[in-house]
Design a protein around this motif. Sequence first.
Motif, short mmCIF file in Angstrom:
data_model
loop_
_atom_site.label_atom_id
_atom_site.label_comp_id
_atom_site.label_asym_id
_atom_site.label_seq_id
_atom_site.Cartn_x
_atom_site.Cartn_y
_atom_site.Cartn_z
N ALA A 82 0.74 -1.16 0.01
CA ALA A 82 0.00 -0.01 0.06
C ALA A 82 0.81 1.15 0.03
CB ALA A 82 -0.97 0.18 1.13
N ALA A 83 1.76 1.29 0.89
CA ALA A 83 2.94 2.54 0.93
C ALA A 83 3.53 2.52 -0.55
CB ALA A 83 3.95 2.27 2.03
N GLY A 84 3.92 1.61 -1.09
CA GLY A 84 4.26 1.66 -2.56
C GLY A 84 3.67 2.00 -3.47
N ARG A 85 2.36 1.82 -3.54
CA ARG A 85 1.26 2.38 -4.44
C ARG A 85 1.24 3.77 -4.27
NH1 ARG A 85 -1.16 -2.52 -3.46
NH2 ARG A 85 -2.47 -1.67 -1.78
N TRP A 124 -11.91 10.24 -0.57
CA TRP A 124 -10.86 9.53 -1.14
C TRP A 124 -9.69 9.23 -0.24
CZ3 TRP A 124 -5.46 10.78 -1.36
CH2 TRP A 124 -4.55 9.41 -2.24
N LEU A 125 -9.55 10.33 0.59
CA LEU A 125 -8.66 10.34 1.97
C LEU A 125 -9.05 9.24 3.11
CD1 LEU A 125 -7.32 14.01 2.74
CD2 LEU A 125 -6.10 12.10 1.82
N GLU A 126 -10.43 9.41 3.02
CA GLU A 126 -10.93 8.62 4.35
C GLU A 126 -10.95 7.17 3.99
OE1 GLU A 126 -14.85 10.32 4.61
OE2 GLU A 126 -14.24 11.82 6.19
N LYS A 127 -11.23 6.90 2.52
CA LYS A 127 -11.31 5.39 2.09
C LYS A 127 -9.71 4.95 2.25
CE LYS A 127 -12.24 4.95 -2.07
NZ LYS A 127 -12.87 4.62 -3.57
N GLN A 128 -8.64 5.73 2.03
CA GLN A 128 -7.10 5.22 2.01
C GLN A 128 -6.70 4.98 3.16
OE1 GLN A 128 -5.54 4.77 -0.86
NE2 GLN A 128 -7.43 5.02 -1.98
N ALA A 129 -7.20 5.83 4.47
CA ALA A 129 -6.85 5.70 5.76
C ALA A 129 -7.63 4.43 6.22
CB ALA A 129 -7.07 6.92 6.28
N GLU A 130 -8.85 4.22 5.96
CA GLU A 130 -9.38 3.07 6.56
C GLU A 130 -8.92 1.87 6.17
OE1 GLU A 130 -13.59 3.87 5.52
OE2 GLU A 130 -13.67 5.40 7.17
N ASP A 159 7.30 12.78 5.75
CA ASP A 159 5.76 12.28 6.11
C ASP A 159 5.14 11.82 4.93
OD1 ASP A 159 3.15 11.68 6.78
OD2 ASP A 159 3.65 12.76 8.85
N GLY A 160 4.53 10.85 5.08
CA GLY A 160 3.93 10.28 3.67
C GLY A 160 2.61 11.22 3.51
N LEU A 161 2.02 11.91 4.45
CA LEU A 161 0.99 13.01 3.91
C LEU A 161 1.72 14.23 3.02
CD1 LEU A 161 -0.92 13.05 7.39
CD2 LEU A 161 -1.78 11.83 5.17
N ARG A 162 2.88 14.21 3.06
CA ARG A 162 3.33 15.39 2.28
C ARG A 162 4.23 14.66 1.23
NH1 ARG A 162 -0.45 18.10 2.54
NH2 ARG A 162 0.08 18.19 0.63
N PHE A 163 4.05 13.42 0.64
CA PHE A 163 4.74 12.90 -0.41
C PHE A 163 4.69 13.53 -1.55
CE2 PHE A 163 6.45 9.37 -2.88
CZ PHE A 163 7.52 8.86 -2.03
N ASP A 164 3.82 14.39 -1.88
CA ASP A 164 3.57 15.24 -3.01
C ASP A 164 4.54 16.20 -3.00
OD1 ASP A 164 2.08 16.30 -0.70
OD2 ASP A 164 0.80 17.49 -2.15
N LEU A 165 4.91 16.78 -1.90
CA LEU A 165 5.76 18.06 -1.80
C LEU A 165 7.34 17.01 -2.07
CD1 LEU A 165 4.57 20.04 1.12
CD2 LEU A 165 4.32 20.60 -1.34
N ALA A 166 7.73 16.02 -1.58
CA ALA A 166 8.75 15.39 -1.78
C ALA A 166 8.82 15.10 -3.26
CB ALA A 166 8.91 14.16 -0.99
N ARG A 167 7.84 14.82 -4.02
CA ARG A 167 8.03 14.57 -5.54
C ARG A 167 8.24 15.90 -6.18
NH1 ARG A 167 9.30 9.44 -6.83
NH2 ARG A 167 7.70 7.95 -6.00
N GLU A 168 7.48 16.79 -5.62
CA GLU A 168 8.03 18.23 -6.23
C GLU A 168 9.35 18.61 -5.92
OE1 GLU A 168 6.36 22.71 -5.26
OE2 GLU A 168 5.12 21.14 -5.33
#
Length: 188
Positions: A82-85, A124-130, A159-168
Amino acid sequence: VRYPRENDADEKRLAEELLKAAQLDPVAAAQAVLALEGKHGARRDMLWAKQGHAPLATALVHLAAIAAASLQPLAGGNVAEAAGRYAESGWRVDAAARAAMAVAQQAELEQPIYAVLEALYRRWLEKQAESFQALVKQGGYPHWSLPEVSDGTVILFVDGLRFDLARELEDNIAADGDLSLTLEPGFT
């Protein structure tokens, strides 16, 4: 759209349609947003959008990315998979939400954009977290250790919640050409 008034009318109509879409059940809302992208997406290539006069059409590409992701079924597997996806593609949904929020800086844009984010992104966030919580409950939380690194390597925890910033950051570093960055999901 040749005339500014037509563009303004299209933006007003799009705002109304986004608000209506946000009131639908999640699947219908996502489908409605994707249909709006098909209807209004071409306006981003027009003069008015290039001059900043079609902000909702601009935000729509990001909202449509969230809508498409919200329609995807959750994949099974384990926590590491899941983390990899998420590291591979899920972060793009967070980046799309951030980009849509950046457009919503004017009062008249805030309501339609945030209504769709509430309807689709939050779900979407809730589904992913659950789903992630269920995977942790089922298989435990894996432990991760720091990989071997060569001299001159910098380790940056993101932090995984900011992985989008890491990609940037990764894209910006790659554009510089002198440095490289490799992102890997991990657990501590």
